[in-house]
Design a protein around this motif. Sequence first.
Motif, mmCIF file in Angstrom:
data_model
loop_
_atom_site.group_PDB
_atom_site.id
_atom_site.type_symbol
_atom_site.label_atom_id
_atom_site.label_comp_id
_atom_site.label_asym_id
_atom_site.label_seq_id
_atom_site.Cartn_x
_atom_site.Cartn_y
_atom_site.Cartn_z
ATOM 1 N N GLN A 3 37.710 -48.184 -8.099
ATOM 2 C CA GLN A 3 39.163 -48.059 -8.149
ATOM 3 C C GLN A 3 39.838 -49.227 -7.438
ATOM 4 O O GLN A 3 40.838 -49.788 -7.922
ATOM 5 C CB GLN A 3 39.596 -46.734 -7.516
ATOM 6 N N GLU A 4 39.263 -49.627 -6.284
ATOM 7 C CA GLU A 4 39.832 -50.762 -5.553
ATOM 8 C C GLU A 4 39.725 -52.047 -6.365
ATOM 9 O O GLU A 4 40.658 -52.866 -6.393
ATOM 10 C CB GLU A 4 39.111 -50.928 -4.211
ATOM 11 N N LEU A 5 38.594 -52.219 -7.036
ATOM 12 C CA LEU A 5 38.420 -53.428 -7.858
ATOM 13 C C LEU A 5 39.414 -53.470 -9.013
ATOM 14 O O LEU A 5 40.000 -54.501 -9.324
ATOM 15 C CB LEU A 5 36.986 -53.500 -8.387
ATOM 16 N N ARG A 6 39.577 -52.321 -9.663
ATOM 17 C CA ARG A 6 40.554 -52.271 -10.765
ATOM 18 C C ARG A 6 41.963 -52.540 -10.263
ATOM 19 O O ARG A 6 42.748 -53.254 -10.893
ATOM 20 C CB ARG A 6 40.477 -50.900 -11.464
ATOM 21 N N LYS A 32 46.456 -59.807 -11.851
ATOM 22 C CA LYS A 32 47.024 -60.086 -13.160
ATOM 23 C C LYS A 32 48.547 -60.046 -13.121
ATOM 24 O O LYS A 32 49.225 -60.893 -13.721
ATOM 25 C CB LYS A 32 46.495 -59.080 -14.180
ATOM 26 N N GLU A 33 49.113 -59.050 -12.411
ATOM 27 C CA GLU A 33 50.577 -58.961 -12.302
ATOM 28 C C GLU A 33 51.147 -60.175 -11.590
ATOM 29 O O GLU A 33 52.183 -60.724 -12.002
ATOM 30 C CB GLU A 33 50.963 -57.681 -11.556
ATOM 31 N N GLU A 46 49.839 -63.148 -11.447
ATOM 32 C CA GLU A 46 49.739 -64.302 -12.343
ATOM 33 C C GLU A 46 50.832 -64.255 -13.422
ATOM 34 O O GLU A 46 51.442 -65.274 -13.749
ATOM 35 C CB GLU A 46 48.359 -64.316 -13.001
ATOM 36 N N GLU A 47 51.099 -63.052 -13.964
ATOM 37 C CA GLU A 47 52.147 -62.921 -14.975
ATOM 38 C C GLU A 47 53.523 -63.246 -14.382
ATOM 39 O O GLU A 47 54.348 -63.904 -15.028
ATOM 40 C CB GLU A 47 52.145 -61.506 -15.550
ATOM 41 N N LYS A 48 53.771 -62.778 -13.135
ATOM 42 C CA LYS A 48 55.056 -63.090 -12.498
ATOM 43 C C LYS A 48 55.199 -64.593 -12.268
ATOM 44 O O LYS A 48 56.282 -65.163 -12.460
ATOM 45 C CB LYS A 48 55.168 -62.345 -11.174
ATOM 46 N N ARG A 49 54.092 -65.217 -11.825
ATOM 47 C CA ARG A 49 54.146 -66.661 -11.601
ATOM 48 C C ARG A 49 54.430 -67.406 -12.913
ATOM 49 O O ARG A 49 55.277 -68.322 -12.962
ATOM 50 C CB ARG A 49 52.826 -67.150 -11.014
#
Length: 412
Positions: free
Chosen positions: A187-190, A197-198, A200-203
């Motif tokens: 769960q921590e890895l996910r 990912k979020e 990176e998408e915001k950047r």
Amino acid sequence: MAGLSLKCGDCGILLRSVEEAQEHAELTKHSDFSESTEAVLNLVCSTCGKPCRSKTESDLHTKRTGHTEFEDKTLEVAKPISLEVEKDRNMEDAQGESSSSCQPQEMVVPEVDQKLLEELEGMGFPKARAIRALHYSGNTSLEAAVNWVVEHENDADIDELPKVPVNTKSEAAQPSLTPEEMKIKAQELRERARKKKEEEEKRMEREREKERIRVGKELLEAKRIEEDNERKRLMALRKAEKEEERRAREKIRQKLEEDKAERRRKLGLPPEDPDAAKPSAPVVEEKKSSLPVRPATKAEQMRECLRSLKQNHKDDEAKVKTAFNTLLTYVKNVATNPNEEKFRKIRLTNATFQARVGALKGGIEFLELCGFEKIEGGEFLFLPRDTVNKAVLNEAGTELNNAINNPFFGVL
């Protein structure tokens, strides 16, 4: 006292052997190691038997599982580190490798801890990726293997099986995580992957927004420059047109002056003195009418003509009103359409015209006051285009509207 561990000067971690120090150096690129008399902790969970090498690791285990009882077996497994022995062993290994380097070595998949491998596959990792992670993380723990996968998930060969020489052996496997810890770790890895990912998408979105703003500013600036250039071009064009008109008017004026001087020369007259006063325009005699009294202005003449028409036919009010409306129609048509000849030419022998206007005394006279003239032996009334005077026509329309709308017109 002999050293019980090797301490990394870069991160402060304690390592049990030179092999562990070498593995740590390969993974972290740390190179500052020193011998320490402090033994590596070995805290074993009394409930599940998991060993923890530090207080931080035991606290994390307690947070995940709720197990709070640990047995300290540090002194039982602590043993002095002999750097000389390790050096001699390394020299022997190096000599053995140099002696065997002349012959090609057989490459095989390295051996890893099967329990850790099953646990990684149970968490959803491909087998090749799990083996590679266990091998390159030192085959020490499930957590180290998972961390290695997260750090190297973008490698091109992440899903390829690693190959090592036949005589290479993996270190002894460490106790694995419990099923509950595996679920928490997965769960921590996910969650970590999702956050990464979020971010990176915001950047990327910020970069795209900056690019959109930059392009928008460039477009606005280009549009402003284009509008300025177009405005300057139109101003220059208008200025050139005005200058051309001025030169044309000056040229015409000079031509007229030259023609006038030439005519005076041919007539034998002296050149005109520009300072002399110009003669006043000749007074044009007004056309006489059959009316006994002529007003001084055109409007008064028209008013008197309409008054005379109504007085001459006061017994037939409808015929007088029809005549006024017909005359108003002729005047409006010419005023609004001066270029149409059909509105400026009236056949006097036309039956409708005779019944409405021609047969009434004063109707033809009113049209003549508006500028109409008899042509072709008196067969037509015609108003030449170049003599159309809108001011006179407007006065005629005003007098006709007054005659039609004023109930006391022509009474006195």
